[in-house]
Design a protein around this motif. Structure first.
Motif, PDB file in Angstrom:
ATOM      1  N   ASN A 367      25.181   4.035   7.505  1.00 45.46           N
ATOM      2  CA  ASN A 367      23.635   3.753   7.460  1.00 45.46           C
ATOM      3  C   ASN A 367      23.273   4.800   8.271  1.00 45.46           C
ATOM      4  O   ASN A 367      21.829   4.681   8.498  1.00 45.46           O
ATOM      5  N   LEU A 368      23.772   5.851   8.642  1.00 44.22           N
ATOM      6  CA  LEU A 368      22.908   6.957   9.448  1.00 44.22           C
ATOM      7  C   LEU A 368      22.660   8.040   8.420  1.00 44.22           C
ATOM      8  O   LEU A 368      23.229   8.523   7.606  1.00 44.22           O
ATOM      9  N   PRO A 369      21.255   8.529   8.583  1.00 43.52           N
ATOM     10  CA  PRO A 369      20.890   9.509   7.626  1.00 43.52           C
ATOM     11  C   PRO A 369      21.423  11.070   7.817  1.00 43.52           C
ATOM     12  O   PRO A 369      21.610  11.231   9.090  1.00 43.52           O
ATOM     13  N   TYR A 370      21.536  12.028   6.987  1.00 46.83           N
ATOM     14  CA  TYR A 370      21.578  13.245   7.537  1.00 46.83           C
ATOM     15  C   TYR A 370      20.198  13.843   7.622  1.00 46.83           C
ATOM     16  O   TYR A 370      19.379  13.846   7.104  1.00 46.83           O
ATOM     17  N   ILE A 371      20.250  14.347   9.088  1.00 49.06           N
ATOM     18  CA  ILE A 371      19.145  14.926   9.511  1.00 49.06           C
ATOM     19  C   ILE A 371      19.536  16.135  10.189  1.00 49.06           C
ATOM     20  O   ILE A 371      20.257  16.278  11.265  1.00 49.06           O
ATOM     21  N   GLY A 372      19.130  17.538   9.901  1.00 45.52           N
ATOM     22  CA  GLY A 372      19.574  18.591  10.525  1.00 45.52           C
ATOM     23  C   GLY A 372      19.912  19.752   9.469  1.00 45.52           C
ATOM     24  O   GLY A 372      19.549  19.645   8.094  1.00 45.52           O
ATOM     25  N   GLN A 373      20.681  20.634   9.873  1.00 46.49           N
ATOM     26  CA  GLN A 373      20.767  21.970   9.104  1.00 46.49           C
ATOM     27  C   GLN A 373      22.237  21.570   8.228  1.00 46.49           C
ATOM     28  O   GLN A 373      23.296  21.097   8.868  1.00 46.49           O
ATOM     29  N   SER A 374      22.187  22.236   6.997  1.00 48.70           N
ATOM     30  CA  SER A 374      23.492  22.150   6.369  1.00 48.70           C
ATOM     31  C   SER A 374      24.372  23.440   6.643  1.00 48.70           C
ATOM     32  O   SER A 374      24.016  24.328   7.294  1.00 48.70           O
ATOM     33  N   ALA A 375      25.660  23.399   5.892  1.00 44.96           N
ATOM     34  CA  ALA A 375      26.414  24.501   6.160  1.00 44.96           C
ATOM     35  C   ALA A 375      25.680  25.877   5.439  1.00 44.96           C
ATOM     36  O   ALA A 375      26.283  26.788   5.506  1.00 44.96           O
ATOM     37  N   VAL A 376      24.839  25.818   4.523  1.00 42.32           N
ATOM     38  CA  VAL A 376      23.753  26.709   4.168  1.00 42.32           C
ATOM     39  C   VAL A 376      22.716  27.116   5.049  1.00 42.32           C
ATOM     40  O   VAL A 376      21.972  26.231   5.291  1.00 42.32           O
ATOM     41  N   ALA A 377      22.621  28.311   5.273  1.00 47.33           N
ATOM     42  CA  ALA A 377      21.865  28.671   6.597  1.00 47.33           C
ATOM     43  C   ALA A 377      20.495  28.104   6.626  1.00 47.33           C
ATOM     44  O   ALA A 377      20.062  27.598   7.573  1.00 47.33           O
ATOM     45  N   ASN A 378      19.870  28.335   5.420  1.00 49.06           N
ATOM     46  CA  ASN A 378      18.283  27.858   5.256  1.00 49.06           C
ATOM     47  C   ASN A 378      18.051  26.757   4.768  1.00 49.06           C
ATOM     48  O   ASN A 378      16.808  26.567   4.052  1.00 49.06           O
TER      49      ASN A 378
END
Length: 431
Positions: A367-378
């Motif tokens: 139930n936690l959303p993904y918020i932030g940077q991914s493995a792809v830089a931009n």
């Protein structure tokens, strides 16, 4: 920087607003003709910091087994030959331990408190009107066992700063007199006086109009076909408009806010998100008996339904069906919501004039959303909010804008980061 936001639901529009306020050039792309027309269209309406106990909790596995063959079950796993569904289910079971549940509750409460404060500031500063009510949310129980099981999660929520008080049946009726119609069934409740409710669709469209006035550009009726990479970064998004004309749009940063459809787009870039669509239902009824209709937003624990008053409309929403990307209305599940509503509030409605809706909630096992940077830089992520997209939209967006600009957000949350990612990403423990 020029930033492209992929998706124009409540999360995408909120993200566009905060990025624009930070001084960025922002473009929003969505396949619909306007904002907020998919999962944000007719949800339960609650801004519910108190709805922080995740589906994955120690009592969940037995409930899921009990509900497995029930067509009207609150949480229905419709098992399929679908590897993504099985991966999601296995991780869901891993999240059901007491330790993981407590960790997830803390993160959900932290994000909820921050997000509610951001929503209030937006409403005040922009004068937004979306049928909001600030009378709190009353969670009522019709099972002694469930009421007792709620004590420990409530304790953890209070430790995190959530104002939550347990109530007797009579106190529940005093808070919401409409519950007198089902007083004999209620064994207790909990009240969060600071929680709110409102129409997410109206909010999304109102904020989209403010975004446009502030200079955000919108490309509606535009399908997102893919993302092109050059080196370790994304260079362009490939789109097709309503006439089928293909375009390639360049930007410095991209933010993925496509709900349940985020997983497929991310997978093409080698980023694995453990998001699976949880099909939810809502029923909207006209107010025909004002004296017997609820005013305070309610949550029915036994059937996992939420009730919100939106002006002259009654919104009842809930249930979750894990059945891939199917969006067909299941009348059995629709009618189960109406039947339960009439059981609780027999003087409130005759069920006539019901408008049914279904949408795909982008659920993660924790139930936690993904918020932030991914493995792809931009490429940044703001997706996977499950049943709490409306509750967490403003806080997620404000935090994401900070992360894009290299600032530490003002809350303790398990933000994703490129250094934390594995083959199957999960939000990690907060620092």
């Amino acid at each position: 920087m020029h930033i492209i936001v992929l998706g124009a639901g409540v999360t995408g529009i909120s993200t566009a607003w905060y990025l624009r306020q930070a001084g960025h050039e922002v473009t929003v792309i969505d396949r619909q003709p306007a904002a907020g027309l998919e999962t944000s269209f007719a949800n339960g309406g609650q801004i519910s910091v108190s709805h922080a106990e995740p589906w994955a909790n120690p009592g969940a596995p037995l409930k899921v087994l009990k509900w497995l063959m029930r067509e009207d079950a609150p949480l229905l796993f419709r098992l399929r030959a679908d590897a993504a569904q099985w991966r999601w289910g296995l991780q869901f079971l891993r999240e059901c331990t007491p330790g993981r549940t407590a960790h997830n509750i803390r993160n959900i409460v932290s994000l909820g408190l921050y997000s509610r404060a951001k929503l209030r500031a937006l409403r005040r500063d922009l004068g937004l009107d979306y049928d909001q009510r600030t009378q709190g949310i009353l969670h009522f129980y019709t099972s002694e066992a469930e009421y007792e099981a709620a004590q420990e999660p409530a304790r953890i929520m209070r430790e995190q700063g959530c104002e939550l008080d347990m109530k007797t049946p009579d106190e529940c009726v005093a808070i919401e007199p409409a519950l007198a119609q089902c007083r004999a069934q209620i064994v207790g409740g909990s009240m969060t006086p600071s929680d709110e409710s409102g129409d997410a669709h109206k909010f999304t469209q109102a904020l989209a109009a403010r975004c446009a006035a502030a200079g955000v550009r919108f490309r509606y009726d535009t399908r997102i076909l893919g993302l092109e990479r050059e080196g370790g970064a994304i260079s362009r998004v490939i789109t097709a408009n309503a006439d089928g004309v293909v375009s390639r749009l360049a930007a410095d940063r991209f933010v993925l806010c496509m709900g349940s459809f985020s997983r497929a787009l991310a997978r093409d870039l080698g980023v694995s998100l453990n998001i699976y669509p949880a099909k939810g239902y809502s029923v909207t009824l006209p107010v025909i008996a004002p004296q017997h209709s609820y005013q305070v937003s309610l949550t029915d624990d036994e059937y996992k339904l939420v009730f919100s008053r939106l002006g002259d409309r009654l919104r009842i929403a809930g249930t979750a069906e894990l059945n891939g990307y199917d969006t067909a209305l299941n009348l059995v599940r629709c009618e189960a919501i109406v039947r339960r509503t009439r059981e609780l509030f027999p003087q409130m409605t005759d069920g006539q004039g019901a408008q049914f809706w279904t949408g795909l909630r982008p659920a993660t096992p924790s139930n936690l959303p993904y918020i932030g940077q991914s493995a792809v830089a931009n490429l940044y992520l703001n997706t996977g909010h499950g049943t709490l997209g409306w509750t967490h939209a403003c806080g997620s967006a404000a935090a994401l804008a900070d992360l894009v600009d290299g600032r530490r957000p003002e809350l303790d949350y398990a933000f994703t980061a490129a250094t934390q990612q594995s083959a199957l990403m999960q939000p990690k423990f907060a620092a």
